[in-house]
Scaffold this motif. Sequence first.
Motif, PDB file in Angstrom:
ATOM      1  N   ALA A 342       0.849  -1.244  -0.110  1.00  0.00           N
ATOM      2  CA  ALA A 342      -0.079   0.102  -0.159  1.00  0.00           C
ATOM      3  C   ALA A 342       1.033   1.238  -0.075  1.00  0.00           C
ATOM      4  CB  ALA A 342      -0.926  -0.157   1.161  1.00  0.00           C
ATOM      5  N   LYS A 343       2.116   1.238   0.666  1.00  0.00           N
ATOM      6  CA  LYS A 343       2.839   2.253   0.839  1.00  0.00           C
ATOM      7  C   LYS A 343       3.466   2.679  -0.738  1.00  0.00           C
ATOM      8  CE  LYS A 343       3.986   1.845   5.668  1.00  0.00           C
ATOM      9  NZ  LYS A 343       5.245   1.787   6.824  1.00  0.00           N
ATOM     10  N   LYS A 344       3.863   1.545  -1.174  1.00  0.00           N
ATOM     11  CA  LYS A 344       4.514   1.649  -2.422  1.00  0.00           C
ATOM     12  C   LYS A 344       3.723   2.277  -3.711  1.00  0.00           C
ATOM     13  CE  LYS A 344       8.339  -1.406  -1.779  1.00  0.00           C
ATOM     14  NZ  LYS A 344       9.109  -2.725  -2.225  1.00  0.00           N
ATOM     15  N   THR A 345       2.378   1.608  -3.491  1.00  0.00           N
ATOM     16  CA  THR A 345       1.510   1.950  -4.592  1.00  0.00           C
ATOM     17  C   THR A 345       0.785   3.361  -4.278  1.00  0.00           C
ATOM     18  OG1 THR A 345      -0.316   0.694  -3.550  1.00  0.00           O
ATOM     19  CG2 THR A 345       0.992  -0.464  -5.257  1.00  0.00           C
ATOM     20  N   LYS A 346       0.872   3.938  -3.094  1.00  0.00           N
ATOM     21  CA  LYS A 346       0.286   5.146  -2.629  1.00  0.00           C
ATOM     22  C   LYS A 346      -1.221   5.186  -3.177  1.00  0.00           C
ATOM     23  CE  LYS A 346       4.731   7.674  -2.763  1.00  0.00           C
ATOM     24  NZ  LYS A 346       5.536   8.656  -3.421  1.00  0.00           N
ATOM     25  N   SER A 347      -2.016   4.274  -2.671  1.00  0.00           N
ATOM     26  CA  SER A 347      -3.219   4.169  -3.143  1.00  0.00           C
ATOM     27  C   SER A 347      -4.239   5.462  -2.408  1.00  0.00           C
ATOM     28  CB  SER A 347      -3.838   2.781  -2.591  1.00  0.00           C
ATOM     29  OG  SER A 347      -3.323   1.843  -3.399  1.00  0.00           O
ATOM     30  N   PRO A 348      -5.184   6.171  -2.999  1.00  0.00           N
ATOM     31  CA  PRO A 348      -5.889   7.208  -2.630  1.00  0.00           C
ATOM     32  C   PRO A 348      -6.686   6.384  -1.483  1.00  0.00           C
ATOM     33  CG  PRO A 348      -6.700   6.498  -4.578  1.00  0.00           C
ATOM     34  CD  PRO A 348      -5.393   5.660  -4.671  1.00  0.00           C
ATOM     35  N   PRO A 349      -7.057   7.197  -0.575  1.00  0.00           N
ATOM     36  CA  PRO A 349      -7.810   6.781   0.612  1.00  0.00           C
ATOM     37  C   PRO A 349      -9.170   6.502   0.338  1.00  0.00           C
ATOM     38  CG  PRO A 349      -7.483   9.121   0.845  1.00  0.00           C
ATOM     39  CD  PRO A 349      -6.593   8.614  -0.222  1.00  0.00           C
ATOM     40  N   PRO A 350     -10.200   5.985   1.093  1.00  0.00           N
ATOM     41  CA  PRO A 350     -11.409   5.738   0.355  1.00  0.00           C
ATOM     42  C   PRO A 350     -12.253   6.815   0.268  1.00  0.00           C
ATOM     43  CG  PRO A 350     -10.843   4.058   2.272  1.00  0.00           C
ATOM     44  CD  PRO A 350      -9.846   5.133   2.096  1.00  0.00           C
ATOM     45  N   HIS A 351     -13.238   7.152  -0.794  1.00  0.00           N
ATOM     46  CA  HIS A 351     -13.767   8.276  -0.919  1.00  0.00           C
ATOM     47  C   HIS A 351     -15.014   7.832  -1.813  1.00  0.00           C
ATOM     48  CE1 HIS A 351     -11.277   7.263  -4.674  1.00  0.00           C
ATOM     49  NE2 HIS A 351     -12.270   8.137  -5.341  1.00  0.00           N
ATOM     50  N   LEU A 352     -16.142   8.841  -1.784  1.00  0.00           N
ATOM     51  CA  LEU A 352     -17.372   8.690  -2.338  1.00  0.00           C
ATOM     52  C   LEU A 352     -16.885   8.813  -3.900  1.00  0.00           C
ATOM     53  CD1 LEU A 352     -19.786  10.749  -0.325  1.00  0.00           C
ATOM     54  CD2 LEU A 352     -19.522   8.272  -0.331  1.00  0.00           C
ATOM     55  N   ALA A 353     -17.852   7.926  -4.696  1.00  0.00           N
ATOM     56  CA  ALA A 353     -17.572   8.044  -6.039  1.00  0.00           C
ATOM     57  C   ALA A 353     -19.096   7.768  -6.712  1.00  0.00           C
ATOM     58  CB  ALA A 353     -16.482   6.912  -6.753  1.00  0.00           C
ATOM     59  N   GLU A 354     -19.108   7.449  -8.088  1.00  0.00           N
ATOM     60  CA  GLU A 354     -20.223   7.190  -8.632  1.00  0.00           C
ATOM     61  C   GLU A 354     -20.963   6.031  -7.957  1.00  0.00           C
ATOM     62  OE1 GLU A 354     -21.618   5.873 -13.377  1.00  0.00           O
ATOM     63  OE2 GLU A 354     -19.697   6.283 -12.845  1.00  0.00           O
ATOM     64  N   PHE A 355     -22.293   6.145  -7.970  1.00  0.00           N
ATOM     65  CA  PHE A 355     -23.036   5.059  -7.282  1.00  0.00           C
ATOM     66  C   PHE A 355     -22.875   3.829  -8.248  1.00  0.00           C
ATOM     67  CE2 PHE A 355     -27.154   2.622  -7.411  1.00  0.00           C
ATOM     68  CZ  PHE A 355     -26.994   2.430  -5.958  1.00  0.00           C
ATOM     69  N   HIS A 356     -22.646   2.652  -7.478  1.00  0.00           N
ATOM     70  CA  HIS A 356     -22.738   1.326  -8.109  1.00  0.00           C
ATOM     71  C   HIS A 356     -23.846   0.448  -7.612  1.00  0.00           C
ATOM     72  CE1 HIS A 356     -19.306   2.023 -10.898  1.00  0.00           C
ATOM     73  NE2 HIS A 356     -18.664   2.599  -9.699  1.00  0.00           N
ATOM     74  N   GLN A 357     -24.564  -0.417  -8.322  1.00  0.00           N
ATOM     75  CA  GLN A 357     -25.525  -1.451  -7.719  1.00  0.00           C
ATOM     76  C   GLN A 357     -24.753  -2.498  -7.044  1.00  0.00           C
ATOM     77  OE1 GLN A 357     -28.739  -2.461 -10.311  1.00  0.00           O
ATOM     78  NE2 GLN A 357     -27.760  -0.996 -11.955  1.00  0.00           N
ATOM     79  N   GLY A 358     -25.297  -3.258  -6.251  1.00  0.00           N
ATOM     80  CA  GLY A 358     -24.777  -4.488  -5.598  1.00  0.00           C
ATOM     81  C   GLY A 358     -24.263  -5.592  -6.605  1.00  0.00           C
TER      82      GLY A 358
END
Length: 370
Positions: A342-358
Motif C-alpha cells: 500500500a505504501k509503494k502504490t500510494k493508493s488514494p484513501p476511500p472516497h465517495l464515487a459514482e453510485f454502483h449497484q450491488g
Amino acid sequence: MADHYEVLGVSREATLDEIKKAYRRLARELHPDVNPGEDASERFKLVTHAYDVLSDTEQRRRYDMGGDSAFGGGAGGFSGFGDIFETFFGAQGGQRAGRPRSRRERGQDALVRVTLDLGDVVFGAHRDLEVDTAVLCETCEGSCCQTGTSPVTCDICHGSGQVQRTVRSLLGNVVTSAPCNICQGYGTTIPYPCATCQGQGRVRARRTVSLDIPAGVETGLRLQLPGSGEVGPAGGPNGDLYLEVTVNPHETFSRDGDDLLATLEVSMPDAILGTTTTIESLDGPVDLEVRPGVQAGDVLTIKGRGITPLRGTQRGDLRVGVHVVTPTRLDAKERALIEEFAKKTKSPPPHLAEFHQGLFAKLRDRFRNS
C-alpha cells in the motif's frame, strides 16, 4: 314404430306400478325360455324397449312431449333451426338418421411429466418412460368380440342405430327419431363380448415410450408426440402424448436464454497479477484466462459452451462473472506485506464515487448487456 303404451297395454295415464306390472306379465309370457317362437321374441324386444322408456321419468316425459327434438326440452318451443330439422328428419346428437355410430373412436390424449438436469438441456437426452395407458386388446385385436364371433345387426333398429316413433303433438302426428336404446346407436350388438377387454377392444396396461428430448427445452415446455397416446375404443386410432418438461436447478450454472452463467471466485493476488485456471464446465474441463487487474463484476466469456437453441444449431456462450475474494484473516507477515504494498502504490484513501449497484445486480446487468 308402435306406441309404447299400446305395446305394454296400458293407458297414457298409467302409474309406474301399473307399467311395471304390465311389463312383468308380458315378460313372463314372451320370454324366449318360455315362448321360443320368433314372433314372441320380436314382441319381447319391443316390450322391453317400451318398458325402458316408460319406466324412466325423464325419458317418459320426453316421449310424451314428442322427444327432445320436438319441442326443445324444458325451454318451451324450438331452440333453433337445428331442432326443427332434427324433429322432421330424425337427426339427433350429431348422428344422421339411418347412419349408425361407429364403435371405433379416437383415443384420449395423455400428459407425461419428465424432470431433466441442466446437462440434458445442453445436449438433449433420451428417456424410456413407463406410461399407464389404454392399449389394443391382444385377444380380440379391437373387434370387442370373443374369438370366432362378430357383432350382429340390432333387431330393434335393423342396423340403422335409430328408432322412430309416432307421437301426437300440436302439429298432429309427428315421426321422431332417436338413438336405439338396445344397441346405443351402433346398429349392432355384441352377444359374446371379449372376456379380456369386456367388449371394449382395449385394456389398461403399462407400456414403454422411448423419447428423444431435443436440446434447448425449458421448464413448462410441452412437446407433442402424435399418435403416442391412448388407443381408442374398439381399436380406434391413438390420441397424442404430451411431454411436459421441468428442469432441475444446477448448483453452479444458471440459464439466461441460450447462455450459461456462472461465478468465478478470484483471490486478490490472482486478480492483480492475472492467472490461468481450469474450470469444470458441462462439457468437461476448459481453460480460462484471468487477465491482470481484473475487477469484481467483470465478465469472462467462453464461446460455444452454452445451450443449443431448441430450433437451431449454434450454441450460446458460457459467461463467467468475476468475484474478487478479499482475505479476512491475515497473519503478521501477510499484513506487513500488504502494508508495504500500500505504501509503494500510494493508493488514494476511500472516497465517495459514482453510485454502483450491488454485486449480484451488477453481475446480472453485465451479463445481459456485455
